[in-house]
Design a protein around this motif. Structure first.
Motif, PDB file in Angstrom:
ATOM      1  N   ASN A   1       2.259   8.254   3.072  1.00 55.02           N
ATOM      2  CA  ASN A   1       1.657   9.267   4.093  1.00 55.02           C
ATOM      3  C   ASN A   1       1.939   8.982   5.732  1.00 55.02           C
ATOM      4  OD1 ASN A   1       0.376  10.780   2.011  1.00 55.02           O
ATOM      5  ND2 ASN A   1      -0.509   9.095   1.495  1.00 55.02           N
TER       6      ASN A   1
ATOM      7  N   ASP B   1       0.875  -1.252  -0.061  1.00 55.28           N
ATOM      8  CA  ASP B   1       0.054  -0.181  -0.115  1.00 55.28           C
ATOM      9  C   ASP B   1       0.909   1.197  -0.089  1.00 55.28           C
ATOM     10  OD1 ASP B   1      -1.898   2.069   0.512  1.00 55.28           O
ATOM     11  OD2 ASP B   1      -2.729   1.137   2.004  1.00 55.28           O
TER      12      ASP B   1
ATOM     13  N   LYS C   1       4.159   7.386  -9.345  1.00 59.26           N
ATOM     14  CA  LYS C   1       3.330   7.510  -7.862  1.00 59.26           C
ATOM     15  C   LYS C   1       4.534   8.262  -6.921  1.00 59.26           C
ATOM     16  CE  LYS C   1      -0.278   6.453  -5.160  1.00 59.26           C
ATOM     17  NZ  LYS C   1      -1.318   5.454  -5.196  1.00 59.26           N
TER      18      LYS C   1
ATOM     19  N   ASP D   1       0.352   4.397  -0.823  1.00 57.12           N
ATOM     20  CA  ASP D   1      -0.576   5.532  -0.018  1.00 57.12           C
ATOM     21  C   ASP D   1      -0.029   5.398   1.484  1.00 57.12           C
ATOM     22  OD1 ASP D   1      -1.298   6.942  -2.198  1.00 57.12           O
ATOM     23  OD2 ASP D   1      -3.175   5.516  -2.302  1.00 57.12           O
ATOM     24  N   GLU D   2      -0.101   4.218   2.031  1.00 57.99           N
ATOM     25  CA  GLU D   2      -0.211   4.094   3.579  1.00 57.99           C
ATOM     26  C   GLU D   2       1.621   4.253   3.746  1.00 57.99           C
ATOM     27  OE1 GLU D   2      -0.080   0.894   7.158  1.00 57.99           O
ATOM     28  OE2 GLU D   2      -0.692   0.416   5.153  1.00 57.99           O
TER      29      GLU D   2
ATOM     30  N   PHE E   1       4.976  12.250  -5.722  1.00 60.76           N
ATOM     31  CA  PHE E   1       5.110  12.422  -4.351  1.00 60.76           C
ATOM     32  C   PHE E   1       6.116  12.882  -3.789  1.00 60.76           C
ATOM     33  CE2 PHE E   1       5.976  11.441   0.132  1.00 60.76           C
ATOM     34  CZ  PHE E   1       4.796  11.841   0.778  1.00 60.76           C
TER      35      PHE E   1
END
Length: 129
Positions: free
Chosen positions: A38, A32, A88, A34-35, A92
């Motif tokens: 972030n 994951d 991605k 995104d996990e 970021f």
């Protein structure tokens, strides 16, 4: 005749075992992102691994090992998922962690070869480096 067949089979096995893999492992494709991106604790763990400031997790170690090859080959052995994930992460870093991006770039592209090599592709993807 049997001897020749066995010898040929052995030779094929040896050549194939010495050949570089055609693709990177997909074992970590479903992390994951995104996990990780972030969550400062998780993010810092990967960043410190890639910059030789801390020990690496198995997936961090794998990333660190394939990163130079992926950069030099244009991610030729990457799956589509790995290419998407790479894009991605780059987006970021450029948006949220510019200093970290620059540190990684200094470490993995000290002469700016890859920046120049992939600049046109980045522009096509809407990535401003």
């Amino acid at each position: 005749m049997k001897y020749i067949i066995c010898l040929c089979t052995l030779l094929i096995v040896l050549v194939e075992s010495k050949s570089p893999p055609l693709a990177y492992t997909t074992s970590y494709d479903n992390l994951d992102l995104d996990e990780i991106l972030n969550n400062n604790r998780l993010y810092n763990r990967y960043f410190q691994c890639l910059t030789n400031k801390a020990r690496c997790t198995p997936d961090g170690k794998e990333l660190k090992e394939v990163l130079p090859d992926a950069l030099s080959t244009g991610c030729a052995k990457c799956t589509e998922k790995q290419k998407e994930n790479s894009e991605k992460v780059i987006r970021f870093l450029l948006k949220n962690k510019t200093a970290d991006y620059l540190e990684l770039e200094k470490m993995y592209d000290p002469d700016g070869l890859y920046r120049h090599k992939y600049e046109a592709e980045a522009i096509k993807l809407g990535i401003k480096v």
